[in-house]
Design an enzyme around this catalytic site. Structure first.
Site, PDB file in Angstrom:
ATOM      1  N   SER A  21      60.369  -9.566  14.977  1.00  0.00           N
ATOM      2  CA  SER A  21      59.578 -10.544  14.234  1.00  0.00           C
ATOM      3  C   SER A  21      60.269 -10.862  12.924  1.00  0.00           C
ATOM      4  O   SER A  21      60.450  -9.980  12.068  1.00  0.00           O
ATOM      5  CB  SER A  21      58.179  -9.996  13.945  1.00  0.00           C
ATOM      6  N   PHE A  30      49.130  -9.512   8.847  1.00  0.00           N
ATOM      7  CA  PHE A  30      50.140  -8.889   8.007  1.00  0.00           C
ATOM      8  C   PHE A  30      51.013  -7.956   8.837  1.00  0.00           C
ATOM      9  O   PHE A  30      50.541  -7.325   9.794  1.00  0.00           O
ATOM     10  CB  PHE A  30      49.489  -8.074   6.879  1.00  0.00           C
ATOM     11  N   MET A  86      48.883 -17.966  14.947  1.00  0.00           N
ATOM     12  CA  MET A  86      47.649 -17.356  14.442  1.00  0.00           C
ATOM     13  C   MET A  86      46.990 -18.398  13.551  1.00  0.00           C
ATOM     14  O   MET A  86      46.899 -18.267  12.330  1.00  0.00           O
ATOM     15  CB  MET A  86      47.975 -16.065  13.691  1.00  0.00           C
ATOM     16  N   GLY A 103      58.706  -5.635  14.011  1.00  0.00           N
ATOM     17  CA  GLY A 103      59.135  -6.193  12.744  1.00  0.00           C
ATOM     18  C   GLY A 103      59.837  -5.158  11.895  1.00  0.00           C
ATOM     19  O   GLY A 103      61.058  -5.026  11.912  1.00  0.00           O
ATOM     20  N   SER A 104      59.055  -4.378  11.152  1.00  0.00           N
ATOM     21  CA  SER A 104      59.649  -3.386  10.262  1.00  0.00           C
ATOM     22  C   SER A 104      60.466  -2.359  11.028  1.00  0.00           C
ATOM     23  O   SER A 104      61.477  -1.858  10.520  1.00  0.00           O
ATOM     24  CB  SER A 104      58.550  -2.680   9.446  1.00  0.00           C
ATOM     25  N   HIS A 118      54.240 -17.435  17.921  1.00  0.00           N
ATOM     26  CA  HIS A 118      52.879 -16.892  18.021  1.00  0.00           C
ATOM     27  C   HIS A 118      52.013 -17.575  16.973  1.00  0.00           C
ATOM     28  O   HIS A 118      52.166 -17.339  15.776  1.00  0.00           O
ATOM     29  CB  HIS A 118      52.958 -15.367  17.789  1.00  0.00           C
ATOM     30  N   ASP A 165      55.970 -15.583  13.710  1.00  0.00           N
ATOM     31  CA  ASP A 165      54.533 -15.476  13.466  1.00  0.00           C
ATOM     32  C   ASP A 165      54.076 -16.605  12.557  1.00  0.00           C
ATOM     33  O   ASP A 165      54.441 -16.660  11.375  1.00  0.00           O
ATOM     34  CB  ASP A 165      54.207 -14.129  12.812  1.00  0.00           C
ATOM     35  N   GLY A 169      52.848  -2.590  15.191  1.00  0.00           N
ATOM     36  CA  GLY A 169      53.091  -1.152  15.170  1.00  0.00           C
ATOM     37  C   GLY A 169      54.000  -0.635  16.259  1.00  0.00           C
ATOM     38  O   GLY A 169      53.963   0.564  16.577  1.00  0.00           O
ATOM     39  N   ASP A 213      52.173  -6.813  20.095  1.00  0.00           N
ATOM     40  CA  ASP A 213      52.510  -7.185  18.720  1.00  0.00           C
ATOM     41  C   ASP A 213      51.721  -6.302  17.766  1.00  0.00           C
ATOM     42  O   ASP A 213      50.497  -6.382  17.704  1.00  0.00           O
ATOM     43  CB  ASP A 213      52.174  -8.656  18.484  1.00  0.00           C
ATOM     44  N   MET A 227      51.040 -18.338  10.630  1.00  0.00           N
ATOM     45  CA  MET A 227      49.713 -18.006  10.098  1.00  0.00           C
ATOM     46  C   MET A 227      49.248 -19.103   9.156  1.00  0.00           C
ATOM     47  O   MET A 227      50.064 -19.676   8.418  1.00  0.00           O
ATOM     48  CB  MET A 227      49.756 -16.671   9.349  1.00  0.00           C
ATOM     49  N   MET A 277      47.355  -7.792  20.734  1.00  0.00           N
ATOM     50  CA  MET A 277      47.510  -7.356  19.352  1.00  0.00           C
ATOM     51  C   MET A 277      47.135  -5.883  19.235  1.00  0.00           C
ATOM     52  O   MET A 277      46.053  -5.476  19.659  1.00  0.00           O
ATOM     53  CB  MET A 277      46.616  -8.179  18.414  1.00  0.00           C
ATOM     54  N   HIS A 336      60.863 -13.598  17.558  1.00  0.00           N
ATOM     55  CA  HIS A 336      59.416 -13.798  17.444  1.00  0.00           C
ATOM     56  C   HIS A 336      59.091 -14.408  16.086  1.00  0.00           C
ATOM     57  O   HIS A 336      59.510 -13.893  15.044  1.00  0.00           O
ATOM     58  CB  HIS A 336      58.703 -12.450  17.595  1.00  0.00           C
TER      59      HIS A 336
END
Length: 231
Positions: A12, A147, A72, A198-199, A70, A39, A178, A176, A41, A141, A37
């Protein structure tokens, strides 16, 4: 895009360096990302603002794999063509974002994109049962949307339910939130085949130290593929 159930790692870019998106996208693809990916928002459906169609169009110039967008946002339908024009390969809308998800998925496909449908943690798998023949992807999700970097919520039961519901349909199950080498195996064992991270991909690295991205991607993939072989 041809369909197969091999593990897809989709970093992401919400976790990338916002001042250097072009090189960040090139770096993660060079280091083994299957999809990119994005995101989107709107500050309405979720409590955050990120990218709109002009940004996605700018990203498209750098994406050589699959651009996985994606949404949102709510409403979705007025913006479908804009994201098609921006170059999205997959466009995913939330089942919670409007009253007519069937119509939304029809419109995404009619615009020439693969159609995804996303489920928030509190939304049951049964809510998409009657649109699976219009979906190319179901996104589960495992955090509340809005976030990056949130704590993982265990949705393996929902993933397993979806996997049984999908049967032999050519529909991906994407996760998506964690995702890391610890959570990836349980998600894949339950039936997921596309993992947004992501992270867990970007931590510790940079465009000038992109080997770290590669190591992070390989660690997630190895953990996921090990679970897939054992399943």
């Amino acid at each position: 895009m041809s369909f197969d159930r091999s593990i897809k790692i989709a970093p992401s870019i919400l976790s990338a360096d916002f001042a250097d998106f072009g090189r960040e996208i090139q770096a993660i693809e060079a280091q083994g990302a299957d999809w990119v990916h994005v995101d989107v928002m709107d500050g309405h459906f979720v409590p955050n603002l990120t990218f709109g169609p002009p940004a996605v169009k700018a990203f498209r110039k750098h994406v050589k794999t699959v651009m996985d967008v994606h949404l949102m946002i709510a409403p979705v339908d007025p913006y479908i063509q804009a994201y098609a024009d921006a170059g999205a390969d997959i466009l995913t809308a939330h089942v919670e974002a409007g009253p007519h998800i069937h119509r939304t998925l029809q419109a995404i496909r009619a615009a020439g994109m693969k159609a995804g449908v996303a489920l928030n943690p509190g939304t049951p798998a049964a809510s998409v049962e009657h649109v699976l023949d219009l979906a190319d992807l179901v996104l589960v999700m495992t955090v509340n949307p809005g976030f990056g970097g949130q704590k993982f919520i265990d949705m393996t039961g929902k993933v397993a339910e979806l996997r049984a519901m999908i049967g032999d349909r050519p529909v991906h199950i994407e996760i998506d939130g964690g995702v890391d080498p610890t959570t990836a195996p349980m998600l894949v064992a339950a039936g997921a085949d596309a993992l947004v991270a992501g992270s867990a991909v970007f931590k510790g690295g940079s465009v000038d130290n992109a080997d770290v991205y590669g190591a992070n991607i390989r660690n997630i993939r190895a953990a996921a593929e090990g679970a897939a072989k054992a399943a």
